[in-house]
Design a protein around this motif. Structure first.
Motif, PDB file in Angstrom:
ATOM      1  N   TRP A  64      -8.973  -2.892   5.728  1.00  0.00           N
ATOM      2  CA  TRP A  64      -8.931  -3.830   4.601  1.00  0.00           C
ATOM      3  C   TRP A  64      -8.267  -5.147   5.019  1.00  0.00           C
ATOM      4  CZ3 TRP A  64      -4.563  -5.633   1.819  1.00  0.00           C
ATOM      5  CH2 TRP A  64      -4.853  -6.322   0.631  1.00  0.00           C
ATOM      6  N   CYS A  65      -7.235  -5.038   5.851  1.00  0.00           N
ATOM      7  CA  CYS A  65      -6.532  -6.250   6.317  1.00  0.00           C
ATOM      8  C   CYS A  65      -7.409  -7.104   7.217  1.00  0.00           C
ATOM      9  CB  CYS A  65      -5.279  -5.864   7.113  1.00  0.00           C
ATOM     10  SG  CYS A  65      -4.046  -4.967   6.196  1.00  0.00           S
ATOM     11  N   VAL A  84      -6.433   1.126   5.390  1.00  0.00           N
ATOM     12  CA  VAL A  84      -5.616  -0.021   4.966  1.00  0.00           C
ATOM     13  C   VAL A  84      -5.696  -1.116   6.022  1.00  0.00           C
ATOM     14  CG1 VAL A  84      -3.263  -0.825   4.511  1.00  0.00           C
ATOM     15  CG2 VAL A  84      -4.040   1.340   3.534  1.00  0.00           C
ATOM     16  N   ASN A  85      -5.622  -0.735   7.293  1.00  0.00           N
ATOM     17  CA  ASN A  85      -5.748  -1.707   8.384  1.00  0.00           C
ATOM     18  C   ASN A  85      -7.114  -2.381   8.363  1.00  0.00           C
ATOM     19  OD1 ASN A  85      -4.752  -2.749  11.147  1.00  0.00           O
ATOM     20  ND2 ASN A  85      -6.726  -1.824  11.645  1.00  0.00           N
ATOM     21  N   THR A 145      -5.892   7.229   6.050  1.00  0.00           N
ATOM     22  CA  THR A 145      -5.465   6.288   5.013  1.00  0.00           C
ATOM     23  C   THR A 145      -4.897   5.017   5.628  1.00  0.00           C
ATOM     24  OG1 THR A 145      -4.968   8.097   3.470  1.00  0.00           O
ATOM     25  CG2 THR A 145      -3.936   5.963   3.032  1.00  0.00           C
ATOM     26  N   TRP A 161       0.814  -1.208   0.000  1.00  0.00           N
ATOM     27  CA  TRP A 161       0.000   0.000   0.000  1.00  0.00           C
ATOM     28  C   TRP A 161       0.850   1.262   0.000  1.00  0.00           C
ATOM     29  CZ3 TRP A 161      -4.914   0.667  -1.147  1.00  0.00           C
ATOM     30  CH2 TRP A 161      -5.747  -0.456  -1.147  1.00  0.00           C
TER      31      TRP A 161
END
Length: 294
Positions: free
Chosen positions: A167-168, A164-165, A160, A124
Motif C-alpha cells: 500500500w505504501c 501494508v508495505n 499483513t 496500521w
C-alpha cells in the motif's frame, strides 16, 4: 558543452565530489562491516575486538532464525512484486486516460509514499490490533468470524505487513509508469487504435513493451528495497512475536543492539549485501529484452 565533455580533467572534477561521497558513505561502511564480521566485539569502545575467523559466518548460516528470516524476505519479495508493480501499472494506465478529476486520484494514490514509514506503521498497527478499527468494523457488520489478531497470528502476521508495505509503495511505481506512458507519442497510440489495439490489447501490445525500461527499474527498486526492509517491520511488530516476522535487517538490529554481538550483525549485513547483488543481477537477466524504438 561538447568541449567540456572532451576535457577529461573537467569531467573528473565533476565526478570527484559524487565519487568521494559514494566512497565515504557507502563503500567504507561496507568494507568496515566486512572486516568486523571476522571479529567478536560487543560494541564497547575500550573492549578489544577478538579475531574469530569465519566462526561468525558459521554461526549465522547454521542459525534457524536466520533461515526463517530469509524465508520471510523471499515471501516479502514475491508478494511485493505481485502487488506493487501490477497495481501501480494498472493505476497508471487508468490515469493516463485523463478522466475528469484524475489529478485528485493521482495525488491520493501517491500520498502514502510521502508519509513517514513510522507514521504509516503506527497507523496500521492501531488499525490491525485486536481491538483496532478493522476488527471493530468486522464485528459491527456481522463478520465477527473474520476477526483475527492480524499481527500475532502466524498465518496472517507476515502477509499483513507485506500488504501494508505494498500500500505504501504503489504510488511510487504508479508515478514511474505514468511518466513513462506519458512519453509514448500520440501518433503511436492512435495508429495502434486503428489497428484494433484497445483495452487489454493496448496494454500488453503497446504500453508494456514501450515502457519496459521503466518496468525493469521498478523491479530492481522493489528487489533492493525489500532486502533492506526494516522500519515498517520493526514499528509494527519488532520482528515478533518470538521472531515470527523477523527479516534479515531486524535480525541484524537485534544481534547488534539487543545481544551486543556486532560481529554476527556484520555477517548478516554482508549476507544482505550479497543477496542484493544476486537478486538484482537475476532480475536484470530475466527481464532483459531488446529496447523498442519509436
Amino acid at each position: 558543452m561538447e568541449r567540456i565533455r572532451r576535457n577529461k580533467k573537467a569531467v573528473l572534477c565533476f565526478l570527484l565530489p559524487g565519487f568521494l561521497l559514494y566512497t565515504v558513505l557507502l563503500m567504507v561502511p561496507i568494507g568496515g562491516s566486512l572486516v568486523m564480521s571476522f571479529f567478536k566485539w560487543n560494541g564497547i569502545k575500550n573492549v578489544p575486538m577478538v579475531f574469530v575467523g569465519i566462526n561468525n559466518f558459521k554461526a549465522v548460516i547454521t542459525d534457524a532464525m536466520f533461515w526463517h528470516s530469509i524465508k520471510n524476505i523471499m515471501w516479502f519479495m514475491v508478494l511485493t512484486l505481485c502487488t506493487q508493480l501490477p497495481i501501480g501499472l494498472l493505476l497508471a494506465v487508468m490515469l493516463s486516460e485523463r478522466f475528469r478529476g484524475y489529478r485528485f486520484f493521482k495525488f491520493a494514490y501517491f500520498v502514502p509514499q510521502v508519509l513517514s514509514t513510522t507514521v504509516i506503521g503506527l497507523l496500521w498497527y492501531f488499525i490491525l490490533m485486536p481491538t483496532g478499527v478493522l476488527n471493530t468494523m468486522l464485528q459491527g457488520i456481522g463478520l465477527g468470524s473474520l476477526v483475527k489478531s492480524w499481527l500475532v497470528d502466524k498465518n496472517t502476521a507476515m502477509t499483513t505487513i507485506i500488504l501494508v508495505n505494498a500500500w505504501c509503495g504503489i504510488g511510487f511505481h504508479m508515478t514511474v509508469s505514468y511518466a513513462a506512458i506519458s512519453g509514448i507519442p500520440d501518433d503511436v497510440v492512435e495508429a495502434a487504435k486503428l489497428d484494433g489495439a484497445v483495452g487489454l490489447k493496448k496494454v500488453f501490445q503497446i504500453i508494456i513493451p514501450m515502457i519496459w525500461e521503466s518496468i525493469i527499474s521498478s523491479i530492481v527498486v522493489i528487489v533492493t528495497a525489500v532486502l533492506k526492509t526494516f522500519d515498517l517491520v520493526y514499528v509494527m511488530t519488532e520482528g515478533g512475536p518470538n521472531g515470527l516476522t523477523d527479516v534479515p535487517s531486524t535480525l541484524l538490529y537485534k544481534e547488534a543492539f539487543r545481544y551486543n554481538d556486532f560481529g554476527k550483525a556484520s555477517v548478516i549485513g554482508v549476507y544482505i549485501f550479497i543477496l542484493s547483488i544476486i537478486f538484482t543481477v537475476i532480475s536484470l537477466r530475466i527481464t532483459k529484452r531488446e529496447r523498442l524504438e519509436y
